[in-house]
Design a protein around this motif. Structure first.
Motif, mmCIF file in Angstrom:
data_model
loop_
_atom_site.group_PDB
_atom_site.id
_atom_site.type_symbol
_atom_site.label_atom_id
_atom_site.label_comp_id
_atom_site.label_asym_id
_atom_site.label_seq_id
_atom_site.Cartn_x
_atom_site.Cartn_y
_atom_site.Cartn_z
ATOM 1 N N ASN A 142 0.852 -1.190 0.000
ATOM 2 C CA ASN A 142 0.000 0.000 0.000
ATOM 3 C C ASN A 142 0.886 1.238 0.000
ATOM 4 O O ASN A 142 1.117 1.871 1.019
ATOM 5 C CB ASN A 142 -0.923 -0.027 1.219
ATOM 6 C CG ASN A 142 -1.917 1.123 1.216
ATOM 7 O OD1 ASN A 142 -2.328 1.605 0.160
ATOM 8 N ND2 ASN A 142 -2.298 1.572 2.405
ATOM 9 N N ASN A 143 1.431 1.583 -1.174
ATOM 10 C CA ASN A 143 2.392 2.680 -1.278
ATOM 11 C C ASN A 143 1.940 3.672 -2.355
ATOM 12 O O ASN A 143 1.079 3.346 -3.193
ATOM 13 C CB ASN A 143 3.787 2.146 -1.581
ATOM 14 C CG ASN A 143 3.889 1.516 -2.956
ATOM 15 O OD1 ASN A 143 3.922 2.223 -3.970
ATOM 16 N ND2 ASN A 143 3.940 0.181 -3.006
ATOM 17 N N PRO A 144 2.487 4.886 -2.365
ATOM 18 C CA PRO A 144 2.021 5.929 -3.297
ATOM 19 C C PRO A 144 2.180 5.593 -4.775
ATOM 20 O O PRO A 144 1.536 6.238 -5.611
ATOM 21 C CB PRO A 144 2.888 7.135 -2.914
ATOM 22 C CG PRO A 144 3.262 6.903 -1.491
ATOM 23 C CD PRO A 144 3.432 5.417 -1.375
ATOM 24 N N LEU A 145 3.019 4.617 -5.126
ATOM 25 C CA LEU A 145 3.178 4.248 -6.527
ATOM 26 C C LEU A 145 2.132 3.234 -6.982
ATOM 27 O O LEU A 145 2.041 2.933 -8.174
ATOM 28 C CB LEU A 145 4.585 3.680 -6.767
ATOM 29 C CG LEU A 145 5.754 4.617 -6.435
ATOM 30 C CD1 LEU A 145 7.064 3.968 -6.820
ATOM 31 C CD2 LEU A 145 5.590 5.965 -7.135
ATOM 32 N N ASN A 146 1.386 2.711 -6.028
ATOM 33 C CA ASN A 146 0.321 1.772 -6.343
ATOM 34 C C ASN A 146 -0.953 2.555 -6.673
ATOM 35 O O ASN A 146 -1.372 3.402 -5.886
ATOM 36 C CB ASN A 146 0.084 0.852 -5.147
ATOM 37 C CG ASN A 146 -0.879 -0.284 -5.432
ATOM 38 O OD1 ASN A 146 -1.840 -0.127 -6.195
ATOM 39 N ND2 ASN A 146 -0.634 -1.429 -4.800
ATOM 40 N N PRO A 147 -1.578 2.318 -7.823
ATOM 41 C CA PRO A 147 -2.791 3.081 -8.177
ATOM 42 C C PRO A 147 -3.931 2.914 -7.180
ATOM 43 O O PRO A 147 -4.839 3.743 -7.132
ATOM 44 C CB PRO A 147 -3.157 2.532 -9.564
ATOM 45 C CG PRO A 147 -2.448 1.227 -9.675
ATOM 46 C CD PRO A 147 -1.194 1.356 -8.878
ATOM 47 N N ASN A 154 -3.410 0.953 6.927
ATOM 48 C CA ASN A 154 -2.076 0.689 7.452
ATOM 49 C C ASN A 154 -1.049 0.790 6.322
ATOM 50 O O ASN A 154 -1.179 0.145 5.283
ATOM 51 C CB ASN A 154 -2.022 -0.707 8.076
ATOM 52 C CG ASN A 154 -0.652 -1.053 8.617
ATOM 53 O OD1 ASN A 154 -0.269 -0.586 9.678
ATOM 54 N ND2 ASN A 154 0.079 -1.886 7.892
ATOM 55 N N SER A 155 -0.033 1.643 6.529
ATOM 56 C CA SER A 155 0.937 1.898 5.462
ATOM 57 C C SER A 155 2.247 2.341 6.091
ATOM 58 O O SER A 155 2.324 3.397 6.720
ATOM 59 C CB SER A 155 0.383 2.982 4.520
ATOM 60 O OG SER A 155 1.295 3.294 3.507
ATOM 61 N N ASN A 156 3.293 1.520 5.949
ATOM 62 C CA ASN A 156 4.585 1.806 6.570
ATOM 63 C C ASN A 156 5.474 2.566 5.581
ATOM 64 O O ASN A 156 6.003 1.977 4.638
ATOM 65 C CB ASN A 156 5.259 0.505 6.992
ATOM 66 C CG ASN A 156 6.516 0.735 7.812
ATOM 67 O OD1 ASN A 156 7.036 1.840 7.871
ATOM 68 N ND2 ASN A 156 7.001 -0.311 8.460
ATOM 69 N N PRO A 157 5.674 3.873 5.774
ATOM 70 C CA PRO A 157 6.437 4.661 4.788
ATOM 71 C C PRO A 157 7.884 4.240 4.640
ATOM 72 O O PRO A 157 8.482 4.464 3.590
ATOM 73 C CB PRO A 157 6.300 6.097 5.304
ATOM 74 C CG PRO A 157 5.943 5.976 6.747
ATOM 75 C CD PRO A 157 5.143 4.708 6.867
ATOM 76 N N LEU A 158 8.478 3.641 5.667
ATOM 77 C CA LEU A 158 9.865 3.195 5.529
ATOM 78 C C LEU A 158 10.001 2.075 4.506
ATOM 79 O O LEU A 158 11.066 1.897 3.908
ATOM 80 C CB LEU A 158 10.419 2.734 6.874
ATOM 81 C CG LEU A 158 10.869 3.832 7.831
ATOM 82 C CD1 LEU A 158 11.344 3.231 9.143
ATOM 83 C CD2 LEU A 158 11.967 4.669 7.210
ATOM 84 N N ASN A 159 8.926 1.320 4.299
ATOM 85 C CA ASN A 159 8.972 0.227 3.334
ATOM 86 C C ASN A 159 8.333 0.583 1.999
ATOM 87 O O ASN A 159 8.081 -0.289 1.173
ATOM 88 C CB ASN A 159 8.305 -1.025 3.911
ATOM 89 C CG ASN A 159 9.128 -1.665 5.006
ATOM 90 O OD1 ASN A 159 8.714 -1.701 6.158
ATOM 91 N ND2 ASN A 159 10.314 -2.149 4.659
ATOM 92 N N TYR A 160 8.067 1.895 1.772
ATOM 93 C CA TYR A 160 7.682 2.327 0.428
ATOM 94 C C TYR A 160 8.861 2.078 -0.513
ATOM 95 O O TYR A 160 10.025 2.051 -0.088
ATOM 96 C CB TYR A 160 7.357 3.822 0.406
ATOM 97 C CG TYR A 160 6.067 4.233 1.071
ATOM 98 C CD1 TYR A 160 5.131 3.295 1.506
ATOM 99 C CD2 TYR A 160 5.773 5.584 1.254
ATOM 100 C CE1 TYR A 160 3.944 3.690 2.108
ATOM 101 C CE2 TYR A 160 4.592 5.989 1.863
ATOM 102 C CZ TYR A 160 3.677 5.032 2.289
ATOM 103 O OH TYR A 160 2.511 5.433 2.885
ATOM 104 N N PRO A 161 8.611 1.920 -1.800
ATOM 105 C CA PRO A 161 9.741 1.802 -2.753
ATOM 106 C C PRO A 161 10.646 3.029 -2.668
ATOM 107 O O PRO A 161 10.226 4.108 -2.242
ATOM 108 C CB PRO A 161 9.035 1.726 -4.116
ATOM 109 C CG PRO A 161 7.644 1.288 -3.815
ATOM 110 C CD PRO A 161 7.305 1.854 -2.469
#
Length: 454
Positions: A142-147, A154-161
């Motif tokens: 669940n990251n900002p690059l996912n449409p 729940n979204s962990n920003p450290l594990n974003y691409p």
């Protein structure tokens, strides 16, 4: 030949990658672990004596072989958050937790001792996995690059691409195998001295590799780099003869050659970098007391991270790589009790306390090494099969007792007033529990009857 030896070491010891006392393995072998790792003045088995105080091996008068194998389970969790507006104007704050999916680690240890009744000289050899850390945190779906990104979930920003300013998939694997030769000399029937030269083999893998210079593609992933190190340990052991025992040992800093990483960036470019990481000096004091069916052991240790390359420095370099872990010295208190009132079935209880080496301000730099344990509890036993064979077992459980926490750091936010680049309103934390089951086998070579050999 060097490649063959390295591959054998990696096969046997590379999975022994979760430590409990900073990045140091709490103890060695089922007996030593079951006593909370206290052995500096109460050598109940050869592995504990060989590891914590070479002078204490003088208490053994036989030839003994000891093999221990353990299965280690850990459950690190990495959490982080960013305040509202960090993902764009009007964007809500995000937070989440990622669980480690590393699985089980194997912990083998091997020791051998040559002792002889009436001799002032005792010799030993050992191959112990004495240090390690490792995590596997998968990339956040669940990251900002996912449409279909939903910041309210729940979204962990450290594990974003990395393209979304995270680290993506985070993985580390570090192990240290120490091979030692030990020698003890009995100055008197009560006082012994010991010396132990060590040769060490270490392997380290980082994904991404924060010790390398980032490019526009972010930080690279590294291969598994290896290093050879050398050091020594010295010890004193005193047995009063009426139950009281005292011990002291000093393990020097184990100095390593630099790890040389072959790095691959996300755009398929490559580069190399070097990183120095030694093993810290450890000073141990021990107290033991034996009366009737009871053996008591208490150890205090001080670990000198603040003067150890790889741990003493921290912060961003001018090229935005990480200079080091930035750990503080730690204290370790180990206590154990053995009860021998049941025939052939001694029982043991152990407790270990570790202080935390990671200051709040550098929590972010230590995401690859989250194995910080505060309280450890052990229960163990042995079964004396006969005069030659003994089977040992231990169960270990430990917890962080609260998360290590701080702020997310960025080299882009670093300034004179904010040298680490702390992001206001952000957070990063990690905690974990560990458990382990270990089984050991000890074989005492029987003395030959001289008349039988005539």
């Amino acid at each position: 030949m060097k490649s063959i030896i390295s591959n054998v070491f990696i096969l046997l010891f590379s999975t022994a990658a979760i430590a409990q006392s900073g990045h140091i393995m709490q103890g060695v072998g089922a007996v030593n672990m079951s006593m909370g790792s206290a052995a500096t003045a109460q050598p109940l088995d050869i592995s504990g004596a060989l590891h914590w105080n070479p002078a204490a091996i003088s208490t053994f008068d036989d030839k003994i072989l000891k093999l221990d194998v353990g299965l280690f389970f850990s459950s690190p969790e990495l959490s982080s958050s960013l305040p509202a507006g960090m993902l764009g104007p009007g964007a809500p704050g995000v937070s989440g937790t990622t669980k480690d999916d590393r699985g089980t680690s194997i912990m083998p240890n091997l020791g051998y001792l040559w002792g002889k009744e009436g001799s002032k000289h005792t010799f030993g050899a050992s191959a112990f996995g004495i240090s390690g850390f490792g995590v596997t945190f998968p990339e956040e779906d669940n990251n900002p690059l996912n449409p279909n990104f939903n910041p309210l979930d729940n979204s962990n920003p450290l594990n974003y691409p990395q393209a979304a300013n995270g680290f993506g998939h985070i993985e580390s694997d570090y192990m240290l195998l120490q091979v030692s030769l030990s020698y003890a000399y009995e100055i008197t029937d009560k006082l012994s001295v010991g010396v132990q030269p060590n040769i060490n083999y270490a392997a380290l893998e980082l994904m991404p590799n924060p010790t390398a210079n980032p490019t526009t593609a972010g930080y690279p992933s590294s291969d598994k780099a290896s290093s050879i190190g050398f050091g020594a340990q010295f010890g004193l052991f005193f047995d009063s003869g009426f139950g009281l025992k005292l011990g002291a040992s000093y393990k020097t800093t184990q100095k390593f050659s630099e790890f040389e990483f072959d790095n691959t960036y996300l755009d398929d470019t490559s580069a190399t970098n070097k990183f120095q990481m030694d093993y810290p000096a450890i000073f141990s004091l021990g107290l033991g007391y034996s009366i009737g069916n009871i053996d008591l052991a208490l150890d205090f240790r001080r670990v000198d991270y603040e003067n150890t390359d790889g741990f003493s420095e921290t912060g961003w370099t001018p090229t935005a790589s990480v200079a080091g872990f930035g750990w503080k010295n730690i204290s370790i208190l180990a206590a154990g009790l053995q009860y021998k009132g049941i025939n052939k079935l001694p029982l043991r209880f152990g407790y270990t306390y570790n202080s935390n080496p990671i200051p709040e301000e550098v929590t972010f730099f230590n995401i690859p090494a989250t194995a910080i344990i505060k309280h450890s509890y052990q229960f163990g036993l042995s079964y004396q099969v006969n005069d030659a064979w003994s089977i040992d077992g231990v169960y270990h459980y430990a917890a962080s007792d609260g998360a290590t926490s701080g702020q997310i750091l960025s080299p882009l936010a670093a300034s004179t007033s904010n040298p680490l680049g702390a992001i206001p309103g952000s957070s990063v934390s990690y905690d974990m529990t560990t458990s382990m089951v270990m089984v050991g086998i000890s074989y005492k070579f029987q003395k030959k009857d001289s008349e039988t050999n005539i």
